[in-house]
Design a protein around this motif. Structure first.
Motif, mmCIF file in Angstrom:
data_model
loop_
_atom_site.group_PDB
_atom_site.id
_atom_site.type_symbol
_atom_site.label_atom_id
_atom_site.label_comp_id
_atom_site.label_asym_id
_atom_site.label_seq_id
_atom_site.Cartn_x
_atom_site.Cartn_y
_atom_site.Cartn_z
ATOM 1 N N ALA A 263 -2.408 -3.136 0.103
ATOM 2 C CA ALA A 263 -2.579 -4.396 1.237
ATOM 3 C C ALA A 263 -3.771 -4.956 0.525
ATOM 4 N N LEU A 264 -3.842 -6.361 0.793
ATOM 5 C CA LEU A 264 -5.098 -7.091 0.490
ATOM 6 C C LEU A 264 -6.266 -6.637 1.563
ATOM 7 N N ASP A 265 -6.978 -5.587 1.100
ATOM 8 C CA ASP A 265 -7.945 -4.801 1.880
ATOM 9 C C ASP A 265 -9.348 -5.349 1.880
ATOM 10 N N VAL A 266 -9.435 -6.371 1.023
ATOM 11 C CA VAL A 266 -10.883 -7.127 0.824
ATOM 12 C C VAL A 266 -10.492 -8.575 1.152
ATOM 13 N N PRO A 267 -11.533 -9.227 1.527
ATOM 14 C CA PRO A 267 -11.307 -10.838 1.698
ATOM 15 C C PRO A 267 -10.945 -11.471 0.351
ATOM 16 N N PRO A 268 -9.879 -12.558 0.672
ATOM 17 C CA PRO A 268 -9.287 -13.262 -0.570
ATOM 18 C C PRO A 268 -10.747 -13.827 -1.189
ATOM 19 N N GLY A 269 -10.419 -13.834 -2.548
ATOM 20 C CA GLY A 269 -11.460 -14.223 -3.354
ATOM 21 C C GLY A 269 -12.645 -13.297 -3.839
ATOM 22 N N THR A 270 -12.671 -12.060 -3.314
ATOM 23 C CA THR A 270 -13.581 -11.204 -3.683
ATOM 24 C C THR A 270 -13.740 -11.000 -5.021
ATOM 25 N N ALA A 271 -14.820 -11.133 -5.720
ATOM 26 C CA ALA A 271 -15.176 -10.984 -6.835
ATOM 27 C C ALA A 271 -15.220 -9.501 -7.694
ATOM 28 N N ALA A 272 -14.589 -9.471 -8.770
ATOM 29 C CA ALA A 272 -14.843 -8.202 -9.556
ATOM 30 C C ALA A 272 -15.323 -8.752 -10.932
ATOM 31 N N SER B 80 -3.524 -13.004 -0.447
ATOM 32 C CA SER B 80 -2.413 -12.466 0.401
ATOM 33 C C SER B 80 -2.024 -11.124 0.090
ATOM 34 N N ASP B 81 -1.465 -10.543 0.541
ATOM 35 C CA ASP B 81 -0.640 -9.290 0.341
ATOM 36 C C ASP B 81 0.532 -9.641 -0.694
ATOM 37 N N ALA B 82 1.160 -10.828 -0.373
ATOM 38 C CA ALA B 82 2.337 -11.076 -1.204
ATOM 39 C C ALA B 82 1.882 -11.690 -2.376
ATOM 40 N N ALA B 83 0.735 -12.500 -2.512
ATOM 41 C CA ALA B 83 0.244 -12.772 -3.637
ATOM 42 C C ALA B 83 -0.300 -11.922 -4.662
ATOM 43 N N LEU B 84 -0.903 -10.785 -4.116
ATOM 44 C CA LEU B 84 -1.316 -9.684 -4.860
ATOM 45 C C LEU B 84 -0.211 -8.977 -5.732
ATOM 46 N N MET C 246 3.344 3.036 -13.353
ATOM 47 C CA MET C 246 3.315 3.756 -12.383
ATOM 48 C C MET C 246 2.361 3.383 -11.347
ATOM 49 N N THR C 247 3.063 3.246 -10.175
ATOM 50 C CA THR C 247 2.600 2.340 -9.102
ATOM 51 C C THR C 247 2.445 3.164 -7.538
ATOM 52 N N GLU C 248 1.063 3.340 -7.263
ATOM 53 C CA GLU C 248 0.868 4.305 -6.181
ATOM 54 C C GLU C 248 0.478 3.241 -4.961
ATOM 55 N N GLY C 249 1.177 3.935 -3.853
ATOM 56 C CA GLY C 249 0.322 3.055 -2.507
ATOM 57 C C GLY C 249 1.372 3.707 -1.494
ATOM 58 N N ALA C 250 1.213 3.105 -0.199
ATOM 59 C CA ALA C 250 2.197 3.565 0.817
ATOM 60 C C ALA C 250 3.491 3.499 0.516
ATOM 61 N N PRO C 251 4.286 4.586 0.553
ATOM 62 C CA PRO C 251 5.848 4.399 0.117
ATOM 63 C C PRO C 251 6.655 3.350 0.454
ATOM 64 N N GLU C 252 6.418 2.595 1.750
ATOM 65 C CA GLU C 252 7.052 1.535 1.921
ATOM 66 C C GLU C 252 6.546 0.151 1.135
ATOM 67 N N ARG C 253 5.265 0.336 1.154
ATOM 68 C CA ARG C 253 4.943 -0.794 0.102
ATOM 69 C C ARG C 253 5.257 -0.535 -1.246
ATOM 70 N N VAL C 254 5.196 0.418 -1.734
ATOM 71 C CA VAL C 254 5.839 0.745 -3.190
ATOM 72 C C VAL C 254 7.036 0.409 -3.208
ATOM 73 N N ALA C 255 7.955 0.825 -2.302
ATOM 74 C CA ALA C 255 9.287 0.554 -2.324
ATOM 75 C C ALA C 255 9.690 -1.110 -2.113
ATOM 76 N N GLU C 256 8.593 -1.897 -1.455
ATOM 77 C CA GLU C 256 8.913 -3.453 -1.416
ATOM 78 C C GLU C 256 8.682 -3.834 -3.021
ATOM 79 N N TRP C 257 7.468 -3.336 -3.460
ATOM 80 C CA TRP C 257 7.208 -4.007 -4.876
ATOM 81 C C TRP C 257 8.363 -3.719 -5.856
#
Length: 344
Positions: free
Chosen positions: A37-46, A81-85, A102-113
């Motif tokens: 999930a997008l756990d940082v504010p939108p636009g957060t820089a890296a 947003s989550d969907a945009a990510l 190889m995609t890790e995350g909450a199983p329900e979210r990985v299933a969505e992806w």
């Protein structure tokens, strides 16, 4: 003739099938993606590449300010947003010719992806978190086709050793089911001891030597160390020399760390003879653009020859995952409709 075609594909001599050229000379397997999930504010820089993680002095009397660690000329920005990510990550993987991730995350979210990209997502299930899935739950996920890799193992973030008895059932299950394990050993976020939510992290628990009893107890286990135990490269080399079932990935270090540091580490492992035990990964987190930056770090490495680049970007993971000839040939063939790999 068919056998000759497969051999050519495996050697990297065929760059395109059906007039479709791969942007990186062939397909790519990414062994380290997160469906978060997008756990940082939108636009957060890296900061990518040569502008990667900086470590400015921090006065311990001051409040922790993450933005000071991401001050660069060309920052990458987290989506809205989550969907945009999800959508931007999947689109960027396809853009760069990634055929499996190889995609890790909450199983329900990985299933969505996975529903959004069933041809692309290899489902991973993490452990070593504050709340772990039970062994029975992992068996159920495996039986349902929702567990291809057991990882990321976040044990270091708990400040614990990989051979802590509480995690033995997870390694035993992976060996029993013949499921690969991916374990985090190495740096966490910058200023990890001050980073919110990571207060239990211990740099000392990142030593590759702490994995030795796990490997001795489970000699048939396929395991890869995410971030190659950085910066303890010599210790990692010693462990790979002793344990032929041990691989590493180069995720995150290949885009968020100073390029000179990453190059020195990767060259050290290649010079030690382990170019065929190094897996490509991105650890894109909240920044889909990191995928292209991570691939560039391999392609631009002057100490890698073309065969070594192909090994790291695809061939080593294909062997590690035990892909069959038909799966390898399919990865080199025409991508699904509407999913061109040649678009940049």
């Amino acid at each position: 003739m068919r056998r000759m075609l497969i051999l050519l594909l495996l050697s990297g001599s065929v760059l395109s099938v059906g007039a479709v050229e791969f942007p990186h000379g062939g397909p790519v397997i990414d062994m380290h993606i997160h469906a978060f999930a997008l756990d940082v504010p939108p636009g957060t820089a890296a900061c990518p590449g040569d502008e990667g993680v900086s470590n400015p002095p921090i006065d311990p009397r001051e409040a922790f300010d993450l933005s000071r660690l991401a001050a660069c000329t060309h920052p990458m920005r987290a989506p809205a947003s989550d969907a945009a990510l999800r959508d931007e990550t999947l689109a960027t993987l396809r853009k760069h010719g990634v055929r499996r991730a190889m995609t890790e995350g909450a199983p329900e979210r990985v299933a969505e992806w996975r529903r959004a990209a069933p041809d692309l997502i290899l489902p991973g299930v993490g452990f070593g978190k504050r709340k772990d899935p039970g062994i029975d739950e992992l068996r159920r996920l495996h039986a349902a086709g929702q567990l291809a890799v057991l990882g990321e193992a976040y044990i270091q973030y708990r400040g614990l050793r990989p051979d802590d008895p509480r995690y033995e059932p997870y390694f035993a299950l992976a060996e029993e089911l013949d499921v690969p394990v991916g374990i985090h050993l190495g740096e966490g976020p910058p200023a990890t001891s001050r980073f919110p939510g990571h207060e239990s992290y211990r740099a000392s628990m990142g030593s590759p030597f702490l994995l030795e009893e796990v490997l001795r107890k489970h000699p048939k286990l396929r395991i890869y160390v995410m971030h190659y135990g950085s910066p303890l490269v010599d210790e990692m080399i010693a462990m790979m020399f002793a344990h032929p079932n041990l691989y590493v990935d180069v995720s995150c270090n290949n885009w968020s760390f100073p390029r000179a540091q990453f190059d020195a580490a990767l060259k050290r492992m290649v010079d030690a003879g382990f170019s065929q035990r190094i897996l490509f990964g991105t650890d894109q987190l909240y920044w889909p653009e990191a995928i292209g930056e991570a691939i560039s770090a391999i392609e631009e490495a002057p100490y890698l020859n073309p065969a070594q680049k192909r090994d790291i970007l695809y061939n080593n993971a294909a062997r590690f995952l035990r892909l069959n000839q038909q799966e390898i040939a399919a990865d080199h063939a025409m991508p699904p409709a509407g999913a061109s790999v040649a678009e940049r």
